[in-house]
Design a protein around this motif. Structure first.
Motif, PDB file in Angstrom:
ATOM      1  N   SER A  13       0.833  -1.203   0.000  1.00 48.64           N
ATOM      2  CA  SER A  13       0.000   0.000   0.000  1.00 48.64           C
ATOM      3  C   SER A  13       0.867   1.252   0.000  1.00 48.64           C
ATOM      4  O   SER A  13       0.556   2.243  -0.660  1.00 48.64           O
ATOM      5  N   ALA A  14       1.964   1.216   0.755  1.00 54.56           N
ATOM      6  CA  ALA A  14       2.883   2.354   0.769  1.00 54.56           C
ATOM      7  C   ALA A  14       3.526   2.553  -0.597  1.00 54.56           C
ATOM      8  O   ALA A  14       3.703   3.678  -1.061  1.00 54.56           O
ATOM      9  N   LEU A  15       3.876   1.443  -1.263  1.00 51.01           N
ATOM     10  CA  LEU A  15       4.456   1.532  -2.604  1.00 51.01           C
ATOM     11  C   LEU A  15       3.458   2.143  -3.582  1.00 51.01           C
ATOM     12  O   LEU A  15       3.821   2.975  -4.408  1.00 51.01           O
ATOM     13  N   ALA A  16       2.193   1.730  -3.478  1.00 53.20           N
ATOM     14  CA  ALA A  16       1.168   2.271  -4.369  1.00 53.20           C
ATOM     15  C   ALA A  16       1.045   3.778  -4.204  1.00 53.20           C
ATOM     16  O   ALA A  16       0.895   4.518  -5.180  1.00 53.20           O
ATOM     17  N   THR A  17       1.134   4.248  -2.963  1.00 53.49           N
ATOM     18  CA  THR A  17       1.074   5.685  -2.702  1.00 53.49           C
ATOM     19  C   THR A  17       2.289   6.393  -3.290  1.00 53.49           C
ATOM     20  O   THR A  17       2.181   7.485  -3.853  1.00 53.49           O
ATOM     21  N   LEU A  18       3.468   5.768  -3.167  1.00 51.83           N
ATOM     22  CA  LEU A  18       4.680   6.365  -3.722  1.00 51.83           C
ATOM     23  C   LEU A  18       4.573   6.495  -5.232  1.00 51.83           C
ATOM     24  O   LEU A  18       4.960   7.513  -5.815  1.00 51.83           O
ATOM     25  N   ILE A  19       4.014   5.461  -5.899  1.00 53.58           N
ATOM     26  CA  ILE A  19       3.835   5.524  -7.346  1.00 53.58           C
ATOM     27  C   ILE A  19       2.871   6.645  -7.710  1.00 53.58           C
ATOM     28  O   ILE A  19       3.047   7.349  -8.718  1.00 53.58           O
ATOM     29  N   LEU A  20       1.846   6.850  -6.880  1.00 55.65           N
ATOM     30  CA  LEU A  20       0.905   7.938  -7.122  1.00 55.65           C
ATOM     31  C   LEU A  20       1.599   9.288  -7.084  1.00 55.65           C
ATOM     32  O   LEU A  20       1.199  10.230  -7.775  1.00 55.65           O
ATOM     33  N   LEU A  21       2.648   9.398  -6.275  1.00 57.10           N
ATOM     34  CA  LEU A  21       3.383  10.654  -6.201  1.00 57.10           C
ATOM     35  C   LEU A  21       4.378  10.796  -7.346  1.00 57.10           C
ATOM     36  O   LEU A  21       4.786  11.911  -7.680  1.00 57.10           O
ATOM     37  N   LEU A  22       4.788   9.682  -7.942  1.00 51.23           N
ATOM     38  CA  LEU A  22       5.746   9.743  -9.045  1.00 51.23           C
ATOM     39  C   LEU A  22       5.069   9.904 -10.406  1.00 51.23           C
ATOM     40  O   LEU A  22       5.655  10.469 -11.328  1.00 51.23           O
TER      41      LEU A  22
ATOM     42  N   LEU B 272      -5.586   6.719  -8.626  1.00 46.35           N
ATOM     43  CA  LEU B 272      -6.060   6.481  -7.261  1.00 46.35           C
ATOM     44  C   LEU B 272      -6.949   5.250  -7.201  1.00 46.35           C
ATOM     45  O   LEU B 272      -6.788   4.390  -6.319  1.00 46.35           O
ATOM     46  N   ALA B 273      -7.880   5.158  -8.133  1.00 42.07           N
ATOM     47  CA  ALA B 273      -8.777   4.005  -8.162  1.00 42.07           C
ATOM     48  C   ALA B 273      -8.004   2.714  -8.398  1.00 42.07           C
ATOM     49  O   ALA B 273      -8.271   1.687  -7.759  1.00 42.07           O
ATOM     50  N   GLY B 274      -7.026   2.762  -9.313  1.00 34.48           N
ATOM     51  CA  GLY B 274      -6.216   1.583  -9.574  1.00 34.48           C
ATOM     52  C   GLY B 274      -5.384   1.176  -8.377  1.00 34.48           C
ATOM     53  O   GLY B 274      -5.277  -0.013  -8.055  1.00 34.48           O
ATOM     54  N   ALA B 275      -4.788   2.157  -7.689  1.00 32.07           N
ATOM     55  CA  ALA B 275      -3.972   1.857  -6.521  1.00 32.07           C
ATOM     56  C   ALA B 275      -4.809   1.258  -5.401  1.00 32.07           C
ATOM     57  O   ALA B 275      -4.399   0.314  -4.721  1.00 32.07           O
TER      58      ALA B 275
END
Length: 214
Positions: free
Chosen positions: A39-48, A88-91
């Motif tokens: 979940s943390a990785l998904a958030t990081l990808i959202l920021l990248l 966001l929906a995908g993550a």
């Protein structure tokens, strides 16, 4: 799907293989450990992802062409936020899916399924708020000059996620407190907060982009 949003997806297709590899790698690792890291990785990808999108636009000198499109500059801003909502929906979907798989197939059963879902929701909410903070800077300064603000957003997001995971995993007080509060009221307040953050960020980004000279 409008043309500008399709253009955003086609641009990210070139770097999508790297993100897919990272997602699959951490998803497999989560089966042998803790899915909260996914979940943390998904958030990081959202920021990248925003940085990647803006960087590709700068390389192609897209802004000068986009300003002359019939939809105008606001259509460009709108497409960026639409891309954000899709990611966001995908993550969220991936985080919940990996959490369910971990719950049923992983040897580590220390984290319950509700906690995994709550962690995924928290990470996505943090990702949305951090992007609401970051987008105006990206529109104003571009991807290269806004890297400092991206680094700040990543550090804040990771710190908030670490605190949230710690509280959920090692302290039952937040969960017990939430159980005593009306969940409908909490959900409504959270929706209002997120809607306000998105609306403010969008308005600021539109104003910045309308006044920007290329």
């Amino acid at each position: 799907m409008n043309g500008l949003l399709r253009k955003e997806l086609l641009l990210l297709k070139s770097s999508g293989k790297t993100y897919i590899f990272l997602i699959l790698f951490y998803a497999v690792c989560s089966l042998f450990g803790n899915s909260t890291m996914f979940s943390a990785l998904a958030t990081l990808i959202l920021l990248l992802l925003p940085l990647t999108s803006f960087s590709l636009d700068e390389l192609a000198r897209w802004d000068k062409f986009a300003a002359a499109l019939p939809g105008g500059r606001r259509a460009v801003v709108k497409s960026k936020y639409q891309l954000l909502f899709l990611t966001l929906a995908g993550a969220l979907a991936l985080s919940v899916l990996v959490g369910v798989l971990v719950h049923f197939f992983s040897r580590d059963q220390s984290t319950t399924l509700p906690e995994l879902v709550v962690t995924a929701l928290i990470c996505v909410v943090i990702g949305l708020l951090m992007n609401c903070f970051l987008y105006p800077f990206l529109f104003k300064y571009g991807a290269q000059k806004a890297r400092l603000y991206l680094a700040l957003a990543v550090e804040i997001a990771m710190a908030l996620i670490a605190v949230a995971i710690f509280l959920l995993k090692f302290n039952n007080a937040p969960l017990e407190m939430l159980q005593e509060l009306p969940m409908a009221a909490i959900a409504a307040a959270l929706i209002v907060l997120l809607a306000a953050a998105v609306a403010i960020s969008y308005r600021v980004s539109c104003r910045i982009y309308d006044n920007k000279e290329f």
